[in-house]
Design a protein around this motif. Sequence first.
Motif, PDB file in Angstrom:
ATOM      1  N   GLU A  55       0.593  -1.271   0.103  1.00 47.58           N
ATOM      2  CA  GLU A  55       0.051  -0.198  -0.053  1.00 47.58           C
ATOM      3  C   GLU A  55       0.807   1.194  -0.105  1.00 47.58           C
ATOM      4  O   GLU A  55       1.759   1.462   0.862  1.00 47.58           O
ATOM      5  CB  GLU A  55      -0.931   0.046   1.295  1.00 47.58           C
ATOM      6  CG  GLU A  55      -1.941   1.167   0.963  1.00 47.58           C
ATOM      7  CD  GLU A  55      -2.947   1.248   2.304  1.00 47.58           C
ATOM      8  OE1 GLU A  55      -4.078   1.608   2.160  1.00 47.58           O
ATOM      9  OE2 GLU A  55      -2.516   1.022   3.311  1.00 47.58           O
ATOM     10  N   GLY A  56       0.861   2.118  -0.907  1.00 44.23           N
ATOM     11  CA  GLY A  56       1.393   3.192  -1.110  1.00 44.23           C
ATOM     12  C   GLY A  56       2.965   3.178  -1.516  1.00 44.23           C
ATOM     13  O   GLY A  56       3.623   4.130  -1.375  1.00 44.23           O
ATOM     14  N   PHE A  57       3.269   2.048  -1.864  1.00 47.07           N
ATOM     15  CA  PHE A  57       4.791   1.825  -2.337  1.00 47.07           C
ATOM     16  C   PHE A  57       4.928   2.212  -3.489  1.00 47.07           C
ATOM     17  O   PHE A  57       3.784   2.348  -4.409  1.00 47.07           O
ATOM     18  CB  PHE A  57       4.908   0.160  -2.515  1.00 47.07           C
ATOM     19  CG  PHE A  57       4.878  -0.623  -1.026  1.00 47.07           C
ATOM     20  CD1 PHE A  57       4.435  -0.199   0.111  1.00 47.07           C
ATOM     21  CD2 PHE A  57       5.790  -1.799  -1.181  1.00 47.07           C
ATOM     22  CE1 PHE A  57       4.544  -0.704   1.214  1.00 47.07           C
ATOM     23  CE2 PHE A  57       5.909  -2.652  -0.150  1.00 47.07           C
ATOM     24  CZ  PHE A  57       5.115  -2.063   1.122  1.00 47.07           C
ATOM     25  N   SER A  58       6.206   2.688  -4.018  1.00 52.80           N
ATOM     26  CA  SER A  58       6.382   3.332  -5.288  1.00 52.80           C
ATOM     27  C   SER A  58       6.456   2.102  -6.056  1.00 52.80           C
ATOM     28  O   SER A  58       6.649   1.101  -5.887  1.00 52.80           O
ATOM     29  CB  SER A  58       7.702   3.951  -5.371  1.00 52.80           C
ATOM     30  OG  SER A  58       8.580   3.191  -5.167  1.00 52.80           O
ATOM     31  N   GLY A  59       6.249   2.260  -7.397  1.00 53.87           N
ATOM     32  CA  GLY A  59       6.565   1.159  -8.456  1.00 53.87           C
ATOM     33  C   GLY A  59       7.787   0.494  -8.170  1.00 53.87           C
ATOM     34  O   GLY A  59       7.725  -0.663  -7.999  1.00 53.87           O
ATOM     35  N   GLY A  60       8.867   1.126  -7.992  1.00 51.55           N
ATOM     36  CA  GLY A  60      10.217   0.490  -7.657  1.00 51.55           C
ATOM     37  C   GLY A  60      10.175  -0.386  -6.465  1.00 51.55           C
ATOM     38  O   GLY A  60      10.499  -1.697  -6.124  1.00 51.55           O
ATOM     39  N   GLU A  61       9.597   0.087  -5.322  1.00 46.85           N
ATOM     40  CA  GLU A  61       9.442  -0.638  -4.115  1.00 46.85           C
ATOM     41  C   GLU A  61       8.661  -1.900  -4.061  1.00 46.85           C
ATOM     42  O   GLU A  61       8.908  -2.988  -3.605  1.00 46.85           O
ATOM     43  CB  GLU A  61       8.799   0.309  -2.885  1.00 46.85           C
ATOM     44  CG  GLU A  61       9.694   1.368  -2.205  1.00 46.85           C
ATOM     45  CD  GLU A  61       8.825   2.398  -1.633  1.00 46.85           C
ATOM     46  OE1 GLU A  61       9.542   2.751  -0.482  1.00 46.85           O
ATOM     47  OE2 GLU A  61       7.677   2.635  -1.655  1.00 46.85           O
ATOM     48  N   LYS A  62       7.610  -1.751  -5.182  1.00 39.53           N
ATOM     49  CA  LYS A  62       6.571  -2.775  -5.263  1.00 39.53           C
ATOM     50  C   LYS A  62       7.538  -4.208  -5.598  1.00 39.53           C
ATOM     51  O   LYS A  62       7.285  -5.234  -5.392  1.00 39.53           O
ATOM     52  CB  LYS A  62       5.477  -2.465  -6.131  1.00 39.53           C
ATOM     53  CG  LYS A  62       4.473  -1.883  -5.322  1.00 39.53           C
ATOM     54  CD  LYS A  62       3.084  -1.582  -6.326  1.00 39.53           C
ATOM     55  CE  LYS A  62       2.181  -0.950  -5.522  1.00 39.53           C
ATOM     56  NZ  LYS A  62       1.195  -0.184  -6.326  1.00 39.53           N
ATOM     57  N   LYS A  63       8.276  -3.737  -6.841  1.00 40.59           N
ATOM     58  CA  LYS A  63       9.085  -4.766  -7.432  1.00 40.59           C
ATOM     59  C   LYS A  63      10.114  -5.278  -6.732  1.00 40.59           C
ATOM     60  O   LYS A  63      10.391  -6.616  -6.571  1.00 40.59           O
ATOM     61  CB  LYS A  63       9.639  -4.078  -8.804  1.00 40.59           C
ATOM     62  CG  LYS A  63       8.686  -3.692  -9.694  1.00 40.59           C
ATOM     63  CD  LYS A  63       8.020  -4.684 -10.571  1.00 40.59           C
ATOM     64  CE  LYS A  63       6.881  -4.405 -11.443  1.00 40.59           C
ATOM     65  NZ  LYS A  63       7.344  -3.669 -12.789  1.00 40.59           N
ATOM     66  N   ARG A  64      10.760  -4.457  -6.054  1.00 43.59           N
ATOM     67  CA  ARG A  64      11.802  -4.968  -5.118  1.00 43.59           C
ATOM     68  C   ARG A  64      10.997  -6.028  -4.128  1.00 43.59           C
ATOM     69  O   ARG A  64      11.855  -6.846  -3.319  1.00 43.59           O
ATOM     70  CB  ARG A  64      12.531  -3.882  -4.275  1.00 43.59           C
ATOM     71  CG  ARG A  64      13.788  -3.524  -5.224  1.00 43.59           C
ATOM     72  CD  ARG A  64      14.574  -2.574  -4.295  1.00 43.59           C
ATOM     73  NE  ARG A  64      14.053  -0.988  -4.509  1.00 43.59           N
ATOM     74  CZ  ARG A  64      14.121  -0.053  -3.911  1.00 43.59           C
ATOM     75  NH1 ARG A  64      15.276   0.081  -2.802  1.00 43.59           N
ATOM     76  NH2 ARG A  64      13.727   1.189  -4.117  1.00 43.59           N
ATOM     77  N   ASN A  65       9.925  -5.422  -3.657  1.00 39.92           N
ATOM     78  CA  ASN A  65       9.153  -6.327  -2.576  1.00 39.92           C
ATOM     79  C   ASN A  65       8.781  -7.672  -3.145  1.00 39.92           C
ATOM     80  O   ASN A  65       8.919  -8.273  -2.402  1.00 39.92           O
ATOM     81  CB  ASN A  65       7.919  -5.345  -2.069  1.00 39.92           C
ATOM     82  CG  ASN A  65       7.297  -6.165  -0.989  1.00 39.92           C
ATOM     83  OD1 ASN A  65       7.865  -6.898  -0.074  1.00 39.92           O
ATOM     84  ND2 ASN A  65       5.919  -6.022  -0.883  1.00 39.92           N
ATOM     85  N   GLU A  66       8.678  -7.726  -4.366  1.00 39.27           N
ATOM     86  CA  GLU A  66       8.292  -9.020  -4.910  1.00 39.27           C
ATOM     87  C   GLU A  66       9.575  -9.945  -4.787  1.00 39.27           C
ATOM     88  O   GLU A  66       9.467 -11.021  -4.548  1.00 39.27           O
ATOM     89  CB  GLU A  66       7.992  -8.822  -6.554  1.00 39.27           C
ATOM     90  CG  GLU A  66       6.615  -8.207  -6.795  1.00 39.27           C
ATOM     91  CD  GLU A  66       5.536  -9.057  -6.352  1.00 39.27           C
ATOM     92  OE1 GLU A  66       4.753  -8.725  -5.141  1.00 39.27           O
ATOM     93  OE2 GLU A  66       5.172 -10.159  -6.848  1.00 39.27           O
ATOM     94  N   ILE A  67      10.929  -9.379  -5.143  1.00 41.00           N
ATOM     95  CA  ILE A  67      11.986 -10.133  -5.346  1.00 41.00           C
ATOM     96  C   ILE A  67      12.357 -10.429  -3.852  1.00 41.00           C
ATOM     97  O   ILE A  67      12.610 -11.731  -3.330  1.00 41.00           O
ATOM     98  CB  ILE A  67      13.095  -9.224  -5.936  1.00 41.00           C
ATOM     99  CG1 ILE A  67      12.619  -8.750  -7.251  1.00 41.00           C
ATOM    100  CG2 ILE A  67      14.683  -9.883  -5.766  1.00 41.00           C
ATOM    101  CD1 ILE A  67      12.642  -9.983  -8.200  1.00 41.00           C
ATOM    102  N   PHE A  68      12.053  -9.794  -2.832  1.00 38.32           N
ATOM    103  CA  PHE A  68      12.346  -9.789  -1.413  1.00 38.32           C
ATOM    104  C   PHE A  68      11.266 -10.981  -0.957  1.00 38.32           C
ATOM    105  O   PHE A  68      11.829 -12.060  -0.308  1.00 38.32           O
ATOM    106  CB  PHE A  68      11.820  -8.459  -0.694  1.00 38.32           C
ATOM    107  CG  PHE A  68      11.630  -8.998   0.876  1.00 38.32           C
ATOM    108  CD1 PHE A  68      12.665  -9.498   1.560  1.00 38.32           C
ATOM    109  CD2 PHE A  68      10.786  -8.704   1.406  1.00 38.32           C
ATOM    110  CE1 PHE A  68      12.466  -9.816   2.808  1.00 38.32           C
ATOM    111  CE2 PHE A  68      10.322  -8.847   2.904  1.00 38.32           C
ATOM    112  CZ  PHE A  68      11.331  -9.327   3.470  1.00 38.32           C
ATOM    113  N   GLN A  69      10.135 -11.207  -1.448  1.00 38.52           N
ATOM    114  CA  GLN A  69       9.247 -12.479  -1.122  1.00 38.52           C
ATOM    115  C   GLN A  69       9.961 -13.520  -1.776  1.00 38.52           C
ATOM    116  O   GLN A  69       9.835 -14.589  -1.161  1.00 38.52           O
ATOM    117  CB  GLN A  69       7.844 -12.027  -1.696  1.00 38.52           C
ATOM    118  CG  GLN A  69       6.872 -11.051  -0.758  1.00 38.52           C
ATOM    119  CD  GLN A  69       5.871 -10.874  -1.530  1.00 38.52           C
ATOM    120  OE1 GLN A  69       5.304 -11.442  -2.354  1.00 38.52           O
ATOM    121  NE2 GLN A  69       5.317  -9.515  -1.298  1.00 38.52           N
ATOM    122  N   MET A  70      10.535 -13.205  -2.753  1.00 42.73           N
ATOM    123  CA  MET A  70      10.991 -14.537  -3.701  1.00 42.73           C
ATOM    124  C   MET A  70      12.064 -15.189  -2.691  1.00 42.73           C
ATOM    125  O   MET A  70      12.314 -16.305  -2.674  1.00 42.73           O
ATOM    126  CB  MET A  70      11.381 -14.376  -5.121  1.00 42.73           C
ATOM    127  CG  MET A  70      11.771 -15.253  -6.030  1.00 42.73           C
ATOM    128  SD  MET A  70      11.790 -14.763  -7.690  1.00 42.73           S
ATOM    129  CE  MET A  70      13.738 -14.249  -7.713  1.00 42.73           C
TER     130      MET A  70
END
Lengths: 447, 254
Positions: B144-159
């Motif tokens: 929520e409220g993450f920037s585009g880059g934060e969202k993508k990095r969050n995906e990699i972090f989850q991975m």
Amino acid sequence: MSVVTQERDYYAEIFADFEKATAGNGQGWLQPVRRAAIARFTELGFPTTRDEDWRFTNVAPLAQIAFQLTSDSRVELTPREIAQFAIPGLGDIQLVFVNGRYAPTLSSTGLPGHGVSVRSLAQAFKDDRDVLEQHLTRYAAYAHDAFIALNTAFMDDGAFVHVPRGRVVEKPIRLLYVSTATADPIATHPRNLIVMDEDSQAVIVEDYVALDADVYFSNVVTEVVVGQNSVLSHYMIERESHQAFSVSTLRLEQGRSSNVTSHRVLLGGALVRNNVHPVLAGEGSECLINGLFMATGSQHMDNFMRVEHASPHCDSRQFYHGILDGRSHGVFSGRIIVHKDAQKTDAKQTNKNLLLSQEAQIDSKPQLEIYADDVKCTHGATIGQIDQDAIFYLRSRGIAEDAARALLLFGFAGETLERMKAEPIRRYLETLVAQWLPEGKLLEEVR
Amino acid sequence: MLEIKNLHVRAGNHEILKGVDLKVDVGEVHSIMGPNGSGKSTLAQVLAGRETYEVTEGEVLYDGKNLLEMAPEERACEGIFMAFQYPVEIPGVGSAQFLKAALNAIRKARDLEELDAMEFLALVKEKIKLLGVDEKLLHRSVNEGFSGGEKKRNEIFQMALLEPRLCVMDETDSGLDIDALKIVAKGVNDMRSPERAIIVVTHYQRLLNYVIPDYVHVLVDGRIVKSGGKDLALELEEKGYAGIEEELRAGAKA
């Protein structure tokens, strides 16, 4: 159960009996008010769906029942019977009422602090006449509201809280209203008066519970006077019987630079009307009106907000979330009234609703009445189903579908719970809300 | 490990995949490239179990098992992870709570002990540092409220946290600046292992400068029209999709 065909006559008759019973108990000054109130009720009668403020809520089933007044049915409960309703970690300042009547043996007024009064209204009629005369019935206007009129006519117990100037009551003060099974359906008209003098602070929790799944009518009026620079957090938990009629009015009168938060969680009741009416009377005052209503089966929950900006530089925030399942019906009316002198008003209102079934419905009605010209007012309402993209996202990370649903619903409710600062209350409500959810048990594992 | 045979997929009345064949083995990195609308995101989502797509023909085997019969959560528990092109914002659901629920669901499926709050936090902190993700994200609602880059990095972090066996990156690179792209690429490269396969779905060759694929496949109009080694990506960069298509048409005529 007898049926009332002429509700106005019925209530006038029981008022005559009530007046005889309460005559001479030291409340002489109230008599003209009571009489004026019942007279007004007989003029108004119960509202119908032709009244704009009641368009979505039909109270005819309530009007037809010949509710008895509580005074006839005294019930003694033991502390053990009400232990199930305890809020862990809350503290020990608690007034308990059984079927509307103060129960001293179940109550513990603890040590709220020097000069702070926490007592039953019946007692306050004797001890605090000056404060009562100054404030009681001065804010909750019965002229246009049949339920306030009835409450005013029949009030004879409730809670009285007085926090003198400069005092901070750190522990929450809890008012617990317990309903029990009765031979005939009863009506209670609890009346609470909370007076916060200048520069004081308190947390108050009103909690309405039922021991049995019985039919009754709870018609509460709480008047709150918040003095200059005072801070009040007010919580209300409504978990009445699923057969109960529950009408409650919270009327807040806010002084200069005062700060009030009202949190309400509605879970019980067959027909529920929740009125919240703050008047920002003093300059620079603020209020946060925060609520969550969760209905299922054939429950009907009507939330009627009326936020009045009467002075300049006041801020109001309203957040109400509804979750509606089964054939339930939710209503949110949010009226913001900005008076002519209330320049620099900043008012915001948000109502979000989730419908979990095909038959559940919601009516959301924001209204702005603005008579000043330099104001900032916004409102918004959303109605939707559970976000399938979010469900898929959670499932794609290994979370089972039912747990994903529970997480999302809890998250939606959680947005309102997060605004509650009193931790024991918030935690307790998190548990209550999780229990309400069909998949709530799954949350225990993931929370 | 993954075998896609003659996969046909439609959304509504629109046929998107028209017979895709692809074989991916452990230890390999495959890139699927294609113009917009070619069906590459659809392929990624079908692998993750998105129910809005209907498989009309063909099969997908994962470790010899019929993948298409599995619910999305079963696939995740079996080790499939898709990094979303558009990660979903979930207001009210805390990131930490979500990650713990996901991690423990997957650990349970792998017969591993579930982590308690302390163990979980230690693991999360270890992984989160590797990706330069701000720890504060853990206290916020999911995306929520993450920037585009934060969202993508969050995906990699989850991975990185969930340690899947098959990673599917759905246009994880699009919209990223070069710094964010390098972080994402590092995250993907750190995941490379002989026990794991990675499929990188992308429109641009740019990410492949940092994540060198073993195989490149070109998807056009629902079919893989060309496959090759890492040089194919460079060829695409040079000629564009139109160039490749033209070449193929010429080849077909000749």
